[in-house]
Design a protein around this motif. Structure first.
Motif, short mmCIF file in Angstrom:
data_model
loop_
_atom_site.label_atom_id
_atom_site.label_comp_id
_atom_site.label_asym_id
_atom_site.label_seq_id
_atom_site.Cartn_x
_atom_site.Cartn_y
_atom_site.Cartn_z
N UNK A 130 -14.14 0.53 -19.57
CA UNK A 130 -14.90 1.39 -18.64
C UNK A 130 -14.30 1.36 -17.24
N UNK A 131 -13.89 0.19 -16.79
CA UNK A 131 -13.29 0.09 -15.46
C UNK A 131 -11.95 0.82 -15.40
N UNK A 132 -11.18 0.73 -16.48
CA UNK A 132 -9.91 1.47 -16.54
C UNK A 132 -10.15 2.98 -16.44
N UNK A 133 -11.16 3.47 -17.18
CA UNK A 133 -11.48 4.91 -17.13
C UNK A 133 -11.97 5.30 -15.75
N UNK A 134 -12.75 4.42 -15.12
CA UNK A 134 -13.25 4.71 -13.78
C UNK A 134 -12.10 4.85 -12.79
N UNK A 135 -11.11 3.95 -12.86
CA UNK A 135 -9.99 4.04 -11.92
C UNK A 135 -9.21 5.34 -12.08
N UNK A 136 -9.21 5.91 -13.28
CA UNK A 136 -8.51 7.18 -13.50
C UNK A 136 -9.21 8.33 -12.80
N UNK A 137 -10.51 8.21 -12.60
CA UNK A 137 -11.28 9.29 -11.97
C UNK A 137 -11.39 9.15 -10.46
N UNK A 138 -11.08 7.97 -9.94
CA UNK A 138 -11.23 7.72 -8.50
C UNK A 138 -10.02 8.19 -7.72
N UNK A 143 -11.72 1.05 -3.02
CA UNK A 143 -12.47 0.75 -4.24
C UNK A 143 -11.55 0.77 -5.45
N UNK A 144 -10.75 1.81 -5.55
CA UNK A 144 -9.83 1.93 -6.68
C UNK A 144 -8.85 0.75 -6.69
N UNK A 145 -8.31 0.42 -5.52
CA UNK A 145 -7.38 -0.71 -5.42
C UNK A 145 -8.04 -2.03 -5.81
N UNK A 148 -8.50 -2.18 -9.56
CA UNK A 148 -7.20 -2.42 -10.21
C UNK A 148 -6.77 -3.89 -10.05
N UNK A 149 -7.02 -4.47 -8.87
CA UNK A 149 -6.70 -5.89 -8.67
C UNK A 149 -7.56 -6.75 -9.56
N UNK A 150 -8.83 -6.41 -9.68
CA UNK A 150 -9.74 -7.15 -10.56
C UNK A 150 -9.23 -7.14 -11.99
N UNK A 151 -8.85 -5.97 -12.45
CA UNK A 151 -8.35 -5.84 -13.82
C UNK A 151 -7.04 -6.59 -14.00
N UNK A 152 -6.18 -6.54 -13.01
CA UNK A 152 -4.90 -7.25 -13.09
C UNK A 152 -5.12 -8.75 -13.12
#
Length: 155
Positions: A130-138, A143-145, A148-152
């Motif tokens: 869900x977070x990956x999909x969210x970053x694609x829409x932002x 917030x997006x950065x 992405x850092x959280x996921x990394x």
């Protein structure tokens, strides 16, 4: 510097009028800490999960390890205050704060009496998706950065 030299230096510094208030406050905090650790003012099961904060204008601050301990301390704070006053301390109020252990990057926070361990949060696979999909829409943003850092960091 040897311990004798340090003691001599501190005695000399303590006589300096600019540092008198500071040394008095340190002495007061040391006495209060000693009293709290050797008496039953705070129940033992709570005492090991809190520490002494500052004393300002008659207000004693206690730092709780977590919200649960803080709630219990707040509940019994009138009793704690009464016991402290009965021991001769001129404390008029008790302020209870939850410690913020996130100020350090390590997973353990040390204090002379205790060590706090921070739990690493786990994100489920569905959450990551869900977070990956969210970053694609932002749009490009902080917030997006951050996401992405959280996921990394979680990978």
């Amino acid at each position: 510097m040897t311990s004798q030299n340090i003691k001599k230096y501190l005695r000399t510094l303590g006589r300096n009028p600019e540092y008198t208030d500071l040394f008095n406050q340190v002495t007061q905090l040391n006495k209060m800490q000693q009293m709290l650790t050797t008496s039953t003012v705070i129940p033992i099961h709570l005492n090991k999960h809190c520490q002494l904060g500052q004393i300002t204008r008659g207000r004693l601050t206690l730092l709780a390890e977590n919200a649960s301990v803080a709630a219990k301390l707040k509940h019994i704070s009138p009793s704690i205050l009464q016991k402290i006053q009965n021991l001769g301390w001129e404390i008029t109020a008790i302020k209870i704060l939850v410690q913020k252990p996130g100020h350090t990057s390590s997973t353990a926070i040390s204090h002379p009496a205790k060590t706090f361990h921070l739990k690493k949060t786990k994100i489920s696979n569905a959450g990551i998706e869900c977070l990956n999909r969210l970053t694609l829409t932002l749009p490009d943003s902080e917030l997006k950065n951050s996401i992405q850092r959280l996921l990394k960091n979680h990978a």
